[in-house]
Design an enzyme around this catalytic site. Sequence first.
Site, PDB file in Angstrom:
ATOM      1  N   GLY A  13      23.876  51.381  44.732  1.00  7.30           N
ATOM      2  CA  GLY A  13      23.813  50.830  43.379  1.00  7.30           C
ATOM      3  C   GLY A  13      22.892  51.570  42.430  1.00  7.30           C
ATOM      4  O   GLY A  13      22.392  50.978  41.475  1.00  7.30           O
ATOM      5  N   ASN A 109      35.390  54.709  35.603  1.00  7.70           N
ATOM      6  CA  ASN A 109      34.919  55.094  36.933  1.00  7.70           C
ATOM      7  C   ASN A 109      33.985  56.281  36.800  1.00  7.70           C
ATOM      8  O   ASN A 109      34.180  57.138  35.943  1.00  7.70           O
ATOM      9  CB  ASN A 109      36.134  55.489  37.795  1.00  7.70           C
ATOM     10  N   HIS A 111      32.713  59.558  38.889  1.00 10.62           N
ATOM     11  CA  HIS A 111      33.075  60.378  40.052  1.00 10.62           C
ATOM     12  C   HIS A 111      32.085  61.549  40.139  1.00 10.62           C
ATOM     13  O   HIS A 111      31.814  62.201  39.119  1.00 10.62           O
ATOM     14  CB  HIS A 111      34.516  60.887  39.924  1.00 10.62           C
ATOM     15  N   ASP A 152      41.657  59.144  40.269  1.00  7.43           N
ATOM     16  CA  ASP A 152      40.757  60.093  39.582  1.00  7.43           C
ATOM     17  C   ASP A 152      41.489  60.920  38.521  1.00  7.43           C
ATOM     18  O   ASP A 152      41.000  61.982  38.118  1.00  7.43           O
ATOM     19  CB  ASP A 152      40.053  61.035  40.574  1.00  7.43           C
ATOM     20  N   GLU A 182      25.075  61.597  36.787  1.00  6.72           N
ATOM     21  CA  GLU A 182      25.682  60.253  36.819  1.00  6.72           C
ATOM     22  C   GLU A 182      24.866  59.234  36.027  1.00  6.72           C
ATOM     23  O   GLU A 182      25.418  58.468  35.226  1.00  6.72           O
ATOM     24  CB  GLU A 182      25.825  59.779  38.271  1.00  6.72           C
TER      25      GLU A 182
HETATM   26  C1  GAR Z   1      27.960  57.839  43.466  1.00 12.44           C
HETATM   27  O1  GAR Z   1      27.616  59.173  43.712  1.00 12.44           O
HETATM   28  C2  GAR Z   1      29.339  57.759  42.810  1.00 12.44           C
HETATM   29  O2  GAR Z   1      29.581  58.816  41.919  1.00 12.44           O
HETATM   30  C3  GAR Z   1      30.238  57.858  44.007  1.00 12.44           C
HETATM   31  O3  GAR Z   1      29.620  57.047  44.976  1.00 12.44           O
HETATM   32  C4  GAR Z   1      28.193  57.076  44.771  1.00 12.44           C
HETATM   33  C5  GAR Z   1      27.678  55.662  44.689  1.00 12.44           C
HETATM   34  O4  GAR Z   1      26.281  55.606  44.577  1.00 12.44           O
HETATM   35  N1  GAR Z   1      31.582  57.446  43.691  1.00 12.44           N
HETATM   36  C6  GAR Z   1      32.668  58.018  44.187  1.00 12.44           C
HETATM   37  O5  GAR Z   1      32.637  58.895  45.019  1.00 12.44           O
HETATM   38  C7  GAR Z   1      33.998  57.472  43.637  1.00 12.44           C
HETATM   39  N2  GAR Z   1      35.090  58.315  44.026  1.00 12.44           N
HETATM   40  P1  GAR Z   1      25.520  54.312  44.057  1.00 12.44           P
HETATM   41  O6  GAR Z   1      26.019  53.115  44.874  1.00 12.44           O
HETATM   42  O7  GAR Z   1      24.072  54.596  44.365  1.00 12.44           O
HETATM   43  O8  GAR Z   1      25.777  54.147  42.595  1.00 12.44           O
END
Ligand code: GAR
Length: 214
Positions: A13, A109, A111, A152, A182
Amino acid sequence: MSKRIVVLVSGGGTNLQSLLDAQARGTFGDSRIAGVIASRDDAYALVRAENHGVPHLTLRRGDYPDVHAYSLALLDAIRDFGADLVVLAGFLTIVDETLCRAYPNRIINIHPSLIPSFCGPGFYGLRVHEAALAKGVKVSGATVHFVTEECDGGPIILQKAVCVQPDDTPETLQKRIMKEAEQVLLPEAVRLFCEDRLAVENGVTRILSQEGSL
Ligand code: GAR
């Protein structure tokens, strides 16, 4: 007009935290994170939601017979929160077209790569960074996009590049992309949405100026 934002999560999260912090700074104006939905009971993201007094619940894929039944349950929960915007912030559970049909251009989303590189089915979490390093790319990054039926493949909203270092591991690259790309892009994209400044035409997102034109 103020928006109700619902955030879907599966893991740590950190992206949710960047939204909670942005909300606390007033970045979203009157718009609010109205609810958090996790796909796992042990998602630390739930603790972050609890700490900020945001209502939350868990919907486990394993409790439903198929992807469609799970997607319908998610949709019900999203509607119950009165969502205007749905944010997939590290939501790593597969859903079908039910959601994006119900919320066209209202689901975004994040990514962890520069789409169209290292994306699509099977590219999630650490796997994305493993693939980027295996290819030897010198630049990676993150993308925020609207969610469509193509995994995606929806209209790109924002992207940010991050340099790959020679000694990077998937873990170090993931951490740097989370921090430098991000956690910057996602609050910015949500802010633009809340200000009604994202317009999709012919599969391309235009960012409108505050006056409502380019
Ligand atoms: C993040 O790096 C996000 O970009 C990725 O999962 C991670 C979640 O981290 N999402 C994907 O790969 C979607 N295809 P978080 O729970 O710490 O935010």
